[in-house]
Design a protein around this motif. Structure first.
Motif, PDB file in Angstrom:
ATOM      1  N   CYS A  39     -32.843 -24.839  19.492  1.00  0.00           N
ATOM      2  CA  CYS A  39     -32.144 -24.100  20.561  1.00  0.00           C
ATOM      3  C   CYS A  39     -32.803 -24.304  21.921  1.00  0.00           C
ATOM      4  CB  CYS A  39     -32.131 -22.605  20.248  1.00  0.00           C
ATOM      5  SG  CYS A  39     -31.200 -22.204  18.788  1.00  0.00           S
TER       6      CYS A  39
ATOM      7  N   LEU B  28     -26.500 -20.727  25.020  1.00  0.00           N
ATOM      8  CA  LEU B  28     -25.640 -20.286  23.919  1.00  0.00           C
ATOM      9  C   LEU B  28     -24.215 -20.730  24.211  1.00  0.00           C
ATOM     10  CD1 LEU B  28     -24.810 -18.636  21.452  1.00  0.00           C
ATOM     11  CD2 LEU B  28     -24.856 -16.584  22.873  1.00  0.00           C
ATOM     12  N   ASP B  29     -23.638 -21.494  23.334  1.00  0.00           N
ATOM     13  CA  ASP B  29     -22.201 -21.780  23.404  1.00  0.00           C
ATOM     14  C   ASP B  29     -21.716 -22.251  22.038  1.00  0.00           C
ATOM     15  OD1 ASP B  29     -22.871 -24.461  23.226  1.00  0.00           O
ATOM     16  OD2 ASP B  29     -22.575 -24.857  25.348  1.00  0.00           O
TER      17      ASP B  29
ATOM     18  N   ILE C 186     -23.685 -23.574  18.377  1.00  0.00           N
ATOM     19  CA  ILE C 186     -23.501 -22.957  17.052  1.00  0.00           C
ATOM     20  C   ILE C 186     -23.056 -24.016  16.032  1.00  0.00           C
ATOM     21  CG2 ILE C 186     -22.158 -21.235  15.752  1.00  0.00           C
ATOM     22  CD1 ILE C 186     -24.061 -19.898  17.729  1.00  0.00           C
TER      23      ILE C 186
ATOM     24  N   TYR D 251     -29.076 -16.532  14.738  1.00  0.00           N
ATOM     25  CA  TYR D 251     -29.295 -16.602  16.183  1.00  0.00           C
ATOM     26  C   TYR D 251     -29.490 -15.190  16.746  1.00  0.00           C
ATOM     27  CZ  TYR D 251     -28.687 -18.337  20.961  1.00  0.00           C
ATOM     28  OH  TYR D 251     -28.882 -18.671  22.277  1.00  0.00           O
TER      29      TYR D 251
ATOM     30  N   MET E 185     -26.363 -10.960  23.208  1.00  0.00           N
ATOM     31  CA  MET E 185     -25.000 -11.222  22.764  1.00  0.00           C
ATOM     32  C   MET E 185     -24.424 -10.024  22.024  1.00  0.00           C
ATOM     33  SD  MET E 185     -26.237 -13.661  19.611  1.00  0.00           S
ATOM     34  CE  MET E 185     -24.678 -14.288  19.047  1.00  0.00           C
TER      35      MET E 185
ATOM     36  N   TRP F 145     -20.829 -13.257  25.108  1.00  0.00           N
ATOM     37  CA  TRP F 145     -22.093 -13.299  25.850  1.00  0.00           C
ATOM     38  C   TRP F 145     -21.825 -13.498  27.328  1.00  0.00           C
ATOM     39  CZ3 TRP F 145     -20.010 -17.223  22.975  1.00  0.00           C
ATOM     40  CH2 TRP F 145     -19.893 -18.476  23.578  1.00  0.00           C
TER      41      TRP F 145
END
Ligand SMILES: [Zn+2]
Length: 280
Positions: free
Chosen positions: A150, A155-156, A160, A178, A186, A273
Protein backbone atom coordinates in the motif's frame (compact mmCIF):
# COMPACT_ATOMS: atom_id res chain seq x y z
CA UNK A 1 -16.12 -11.83 -5.15
CA UNK A 2 -16.67 -13.51 -1.89
CA UNK A 3 -20.17 -12.82 -0.64
CA UNK A 4 -19.21 -14.03 2.82
CA UNK A 5 -19.11 -10.74 4.61
CA UNK A 6 -18.85 -11.09 8.31
CA UNK A 7 -20.60 -8.87 10.75
CA UNK A 8 -17.39 -7.54 12.19
CA UNK A 9 -19.00 -4.43 13.54
CA UNK A 10 -20.56 -6.32 16.40
CA UNK A 11 -19.05 -8.54 19.07
CA UNK A 12 -15.57 -7.30 18.55
CA UNK A 13 -12.74 -9.42 19.81
CA UNK A 14 -10.89 -8.06 22.80
CA UNK A 15 -7.88 -6.10 21.68
CA UNK A 16 -5.28 -8.12 23.61
CA UNK A 17 -6.66 -11.32 22.12
CA UNK A 18 -6.57 -9.80 18.68
CA UNK A 19 -2.97 -8.71 19.13
CA UNK A 20 -1.96 -12.22 20.24
CA UNK A 21 -3.59 -13.86 17.23
CA UNK A 22 -2.19 -11.27 14.84
CA UNK A 23 1.34 -11.81 16.17
CA UNK A 24 1.00 -15.58 15.95
CA UNK A 25 -0.24 -15.48 12.35
CA UNK A 26 2.29 -12.87 11.30
CA UNK A 27 5.28 -14.93 12.50
CA UNK A 28 4.03 -18.05 10.69
CA UNK A 29 3.23 -16.07 7.54
CA UNK A 30 6.59 -14.31 7.35
CA UNK A 31 8.38 -17.64 7.86
CA UNK A 32 6.62 -18.94 4.76
CA UNK A 33 6.54 -15.80 2.66
CA UNK A 34 8.69 -16.00 -0.46
CA UNK A 35 7.28 -13.15 -2.51
CA UNK A 36 4.33 -15.23 -3.70
CA UNK A 37 0.87 -15.58 -2.13
CA UNK A 38 1.00 -17.47 1.17
CA UNK A 39 0.37 -21.17 0.56
CA UNK A 40 -1.70 -22.66 3.42
CA UNK A 41 -0.96 -26.18 2.17
CA UNK A 42 2.77 -25.81 2.61
CA UNK A 43 2.21 -24.54 6.17
CA UNK A 44 0.13 -27.66 6.83
CA UNK A 45 2.86 -29.84 5.29
CA UNK A 46 5.44 -28.32 7.61
CA UNK A 47 3.28 -29.16 10.63
CA UNK A 48 2.56 -32.70 9.43
CA UNK A 49 -1.13 -31.85 8.99
CA UNK A 50 -2.73 -33.89 6.22
CA UNK A 51 -5.60 -32.53 4.12
CA UNK A 52 -8.10 -33.50 1.50
CA UNK A 53 -10.23 -31.64 -1.00
CA UNK A 54 -13.44 -33.44 -1.75
CA UNK A 55 -17.20 -33.21 -2.06
CA UNK A 56 -18.86 -33.40 1.34
CA UNK A 57 -22.36 -32.20 0.45
CA UNK A 58 -23.45 -29.13 2.38
CA UNK A 59 -22.03 -30.11 5.76
CA UNK A 60 -19.26 -27.49 6.14
CA UNK A 61 -16.83 -25.35 4.17
CA UNK A 62 -13.81 -26.66 6.00
CA UNK A 63 -13.13 -28.84 9.01
CA UNK A 64 -10.20 -29.67 11.27
CA UNK A 65 -10.24 -33.15 12.73
CA UNK A 66 -8.03 -34.75 15.37
CA UNK A 67 -7.27 -38.44 15.88
CA UNK A 68 -4.68 -39.59 18.41
CA UNK A 69 -2.24 -36.77 17.86
CA UNK A 70 -2.78 -36.42 14.11
CA UNK A 71 -4.64 -33.54 12.49
CA UNK A 72 -6.47 -33.51 9.18
CA UNK A 73 -8.11 -30.64 7.29
CA UNK A 74 -11.11 -31.25 5.04
CA UNK A 75 -11.96 -28.69 2.38
CA UNK A 76 -15.41 -29.07 0.89
CA UNK A 77 -15.45 -28.53 -2.87
CA UNK A 78 -19.23 -28.97 -2.98
CA UNK A 79 -19.42 -25.51 -1.42
CA UNK A 80 -16.09 -23.95 -2.40
CA UNK A 81 -15.95 -25.27 -6.02
CA UNK A 82 -12.21 -25.26 -6.73
CA UNK A 83 -9.16 -25.60 -4.54
CA UNK A 84 -7.29 -22.47 -5.56
CA UNK A 85 -10.14 -20.00 -5.20
CA UNK A 86 -9.91 -17.17 -2.70
CA UNK A 87 -12.63 -18.79 -0.60
CA UNK A 88 -10.93 -22.19 -0.52
CA UNK A 89 -7.63 -20.58 0.47
CA UNK A 90 -9.35 -18.56 3.17
CA UNK A 91 -11.12 -21.66 4.50
CA UNK A 92 -7.84 -23.57 4.61
CA UNK A 93 -6.17 -20.69 6.48
CA UNK A 94 -9.15 -20.56 8.87
CA UNK A 95 -8.71 -24.27 9.68
CA UNK A 96 -5.02 -23.64 10.30
CA UNK A 97 -6.17 -21.03 12.81
CA UNK A 98 -8.01 -23.76 14.75
CA UNK A 99 -4.74 -25.69 14.78
CA UNK A 100 -2.35 -22.87 15.67
CA UNK A 101 -4.45 -21.09 18.29
CA UNK A 102 -3.64 -23.01 21.48
CA UNK A 103 -7.11 -22.95 23.01
CA UNK A 104 -8.75 -24.22 19.79
CA UNK A 105 -6.24 -27.04 19.29
CA UNK A 106 -6.31 -28.07 22.93
CA UNK A 107 -10.07 -28.24 23.13
CA UNK A 108 -10.03 -30.46 20.05
CA UNK A 109 -7.30 -32.68 21.49
CA UNK A 110 -9.07 -32.97 24.83
CA UNK A 111 -12.28 -33.89 23.11
CA UNK A 112 -14.10 -30.83 24.43
CA UNK A 113 -15.09 -30.12 20.84
CA UNK A 114 -15.48 -33.14 18.53
CA UNK A 115 -14.14 -31.30 15.46
CA UNK A 116 -14.21 -27.83 14.00
CA UNK A 117 -16.67 -27.69 11.12
CA UNK A 118 -16.56 -24.15 9.80
CA UNK A 119 -18.69 -22.10 7.46
CA UNK A 120 -17.54 -19.09 5.56
CA UNK A 121 -19.54 -15.96 5.91
CA UNK A 122 -22.29 -16.75 8.35
CA UNK A 123 -23.57 -13.64 10.00
CA UNK A 124 -23.80 -14.95 13.55
CA UNK A 125 -20.51 -16.55 14.41
CA UNK A 126 -19.25 -17.70 17.73
CA UNK A 127 -16.01 -16.24 19.13
CA UNK A 128 -14.00 -19.31 18.18
CA UNK A 129 -15.00 -18.92 14.55
CA UNK A 130 -14.29 -15.20 14.59
CA UNK A 131 -10.82 -15.84 15.99
CA UNK A 132 -10.05 -18.38 13.26
CA UNK A 133 -11.32 -15.90 10.64
CA UNK A 134 -9.10 -13.19 12.01
CA UNK A 135 -6.14 -15.58 12.03
CA UNK A 136 -6.84 -16.44 8.37
CA UNK A 137 -6.90 -12.82 7.35
CA UNK A 138 -3.60 -12.08 9.17
CA UNK A 139 -1.99 -15.22 7.77
CA UNK A 140 -2.94 -14.63 4.12
CA UNK A 141 -2.31 -10.87 4.27
CA UNK A 142 0.59 -10.36 6.69
CA UNK A 143 0.63 -6.79 7.91
CA UNK A 144 4.24 -6.12 6.97
CA UNK A 145 3.69 -7.20 3.36
CA UNK A 146 0.26 -5.56 3.15
CA UNK A 147 1.60 -2.20 4.31
CA UNK A 148 4.44 -2.41 1.82
CA UNK A 149 2.02 -3.07 -1.04
CA UNK A 150 0.00 0.00 0.00
CA UNK A 151 3.00 2.25 0.39
CA UNK A 152 2.58 5.59 -1.39
CA UNK A 153 -0.62 4.43 -3.07
CA UNK A 154 -3.87 6.24 -2.36
CA UNK A 155 -6.93 4.28 -1.34
CA UNK A 156 -8.94 3.53 -4.46
CA UNK A 157 -10.74 0.69 -6.16
CA UNK A 158 -7.69 -0.24 -8.20
CA UNK A 159 -5.56 -0.63 -5.10
CA UNK A 160 -8.17 -2.95 -3.58
CA UNK A 161 -8.25 -5.05 -6.78
CA UNK A 162 -4.46 -5.18 -6.96
CA UNK A 163 -4.21 -6.31 -3.35
CA UNK A 164 -6.79 -9.06 -3.92
CA UNK A 165 -4.78 -10.33 -6.89
CA UNK A 166 -1.48 -10.07 -5.06
CA UNK A 167 -2.65 -11.97 -1.98
CA UNK A 168 -5.18 -14.16 -3.85
CA UNK A 169 -7.88 -13.29 -1.39
CA UNK A 170 -11.38 -11.95 -1.90
CA UNK A 171 -11.97 -8.25 -2.40
CA UNK A 172 -14.09 -8.16 0.74
CA UNK A 173 -11.36 -9.66 2.91
CA UNK A 174 -8.90 -7.12 1.50
CA UNK A 175 -11.26 -4.28 2.40
CA UNK A 176 -11.58 -5.51 5.99
CA UNK A 177 -7.84 -6.05 6.30
CA UNK A 178 -7.22 -2.54 5.00
CA UNK A 179 -9.67 -1.17 7.53
CA UNK A 180 -8.20 -3.26 10.34
CA UNK A 181 -4.69 -1.97 9.65
CA UNK A 182 -6.06 1.58 9.72
CA UNK A 183 -4.19 2.64 6.59
CA UNK A 184 -6.55 5.44 5.58
CA UNK A 185 -9.73 6.80 7.21
CA UNK A 186 -12.76 5.18 5.66
CA UNK A 187 -16.32 3.99 6.16
CA UNK A 188 -17.67 0.60 5.14
CA UNK A 189 -21.45 0.30 4.84
CA UNK A 190 -23.45 -2.85 4.23
CA UNK A 191 -26.93 -2.16 2.93
CA UNK A 192 -29.76 -4.50 2.21
CA UNK A 193 -32.98 -3.73 0.35
CA UNK A 194 -32.18 -0.03 0.53
CA UNK A 195 -31.58 0.06 4.29
CA UNK A 196 -28.33 0.29 6.20
CA UNK A 197 -27.59 -3.05 7.89
CA UNK A 198 -24.35 -2.03 9.57
CA UNK A 199 -21.35 0.22 9.13
CA UNK A 200 -17.74 0.40 10.26
CA UNK A 201 -15.98 3.73 10.54
CA UNK A 202 -12.33 4.57 11.16
CA UNK A 203 -11.81 6.54 14.35
CA UNK A 204 -10.17 9.39 12.47
CA UNK A 205 -12.75 9.54 9.70
CA UNK A 206 -13.46 13.21 9.08
CA UNK A 207 -17.25 13.03 8.99
CA UNK A 208 -19.20 12.35 12.16
CA UNK A 209 -22.88 12.77 11.19
CA UNK A 210 -23.38 9.44 9.52
CA UNK A 211 -26.56 7.69 8.42
CA UNK A 212 -27.87 5.44 11.17
CA UNK A 213 -28.29 1.70 11.19
CA UNK A 214 -31.70 0.78 9.81
CA UNK A 215 -32.07 4.12 7.98
CA UNK A 216 -32.58 4.26 4.22
CA UNK A 217 -29.36 4.67 2.24
CA UNK A 218 -28.85 8.32 1.17
CA UNK A 219 -30.74 8.96 -2.07
CA UNK A 220 -27.87 10.77 -3.77
CA UNK A 221 -25.24 8.14 -2.96
CA UNK A 222 -24.17 5.53 -5.52
CA UNK A 223 -25.83 2.80 -3.47
CA UNK A 224 -28.95 4.99 -3.22
CA UNK A 225 -29.05 5.18 -6.99
CA UNK A 226 -28.73 1.41 -7.23
CA UNK A 227 -31.70 0.78 -4.97
CA UNK A 228 -33.77 3.48 -6.72
CA UNK A 229 -33.00 2.64 -10.35
CA UNK A 230 -30.87 -0.53 -10.48
CA UNK A 231 -27.89 1.40 -11.87
CA UNK A 232 -24.57 -0.33 -11.12
CA UNK A 233 -21.21 1.39 -11.33
CA UNK A 234 -18.10 -0.62 -12.06
CA UNK A 235 -15.77 2.12 -10.82
CA UNK A 236 -15.66 4.34 -7.78
CA UNK A 237 -17.88 7.41 -7.97
CA UNK A 238 -16.87 10.99 -7.14
CA UNK A 239 -19.41 12.76 -4.97
CA UNK A 240 -19.78 15.48 -2.39
CA UNK A 241 -19.63 14.78 1.33
CA UNK A 242 -23.24 15.96 1.80
CA UNK A 243 -24.37 13.13 -0.47
CA UNK A 244 -23.61 10.93 2.53
CA UNK A 245 -23.07 13.10 5.62
CA UNK A 246 -24.77 15.89 7.51
CA UNK A 247 -21.66 17.49 9.00
CA UNK A 248 -21.58 21.30 9.20
CA UNK A 249 -17.89 21.87 8.59
CA UNK A 250 -17.75 20.62 5.01
CA UNK A 251 -15.74 22.90 2.74
CA UNK A 252 -17.10 23.67 -0.69
CA UNK A 253 -14.23 22.00 -2.57
CA UNK A 254 -14.24 18.72 -0.62
CA UNK A 255 -14.99 15.52 -2.41
CA UNK A 256 -15.48 11.93 -1.39
CA UNK A 257 -15.38 8.67 -3.29
CA UNK A 258 -17.77 5.75 -3.05
CA UNK A 259 -17.09 2.33 -4.46
CA UNK A 260 -19.99 -0.10 -4.49
CA UNK A 261 -19.61 -3.87 -4.48
CA UNK A 262 -22.89 -5.47 -5.51
CA UNK A 263 -22.86 -8.71 -3.55
CA UNK A 264 -26.32 -9.82 -4.61
CA UNK A 265 -29.47 -8.20 -5.98
CA UNK A 266 -30.39 -7.02 -2.51
CA UNK A 267 -27.03 -6.52 -0.80
CA UNK A 268 -24.40 -3.88 -1.48
CA UNK A 269 -21.11 -3.10 0.25
CA UNK A 270 -20.08 0.57 -0.08
CA UNK A 271 -16.61 1.81 0.72
CA UNK A 272 -16.50 5.59 1.25
CA UNK A 273 -13.48 7.80 1.80
CA UNK A 274 -12.43 11.42 1.52
CA UNK A 275 -10.71 12.23 -1.71
CA UNK A 276 -7.24 13.69 -1.19
CA UNK A 277 -5.50 15.59 -3.92
CA UNK A 278 -2.11 14.02 -4.42
CA UNK A 279 0.88 15.99 -3.22
CA UNK A 280 3.65 16.56 -5.68
ZN1 LIG B 1 -13.97 -22.72 12.09
Amino acid sequence: MDVGIKKLSENRMLSYRKAEIADLAEVIALNHFDGKPICPESIADDQGITYSYNHYKDCFDGMLEHHSGAFHIYINLSRLKERDTARARYTFAHELGHYFIDEHRNSLKNGRTPSHPSFNGLVAKNPVEREADFFASCLLMPSKVFRKQCFSRPLDARLIDDLAKYFQTSVSSVIFRYFELNLFPMMIVMSKNGLIEWKMVSEDFKYKYLPAKGAPVPKTSAVGEYFATGKQYTDQQPMFPDDWFKDFNIEHNEQIREKCYYLSNTTVLSVVWKHEKRMR
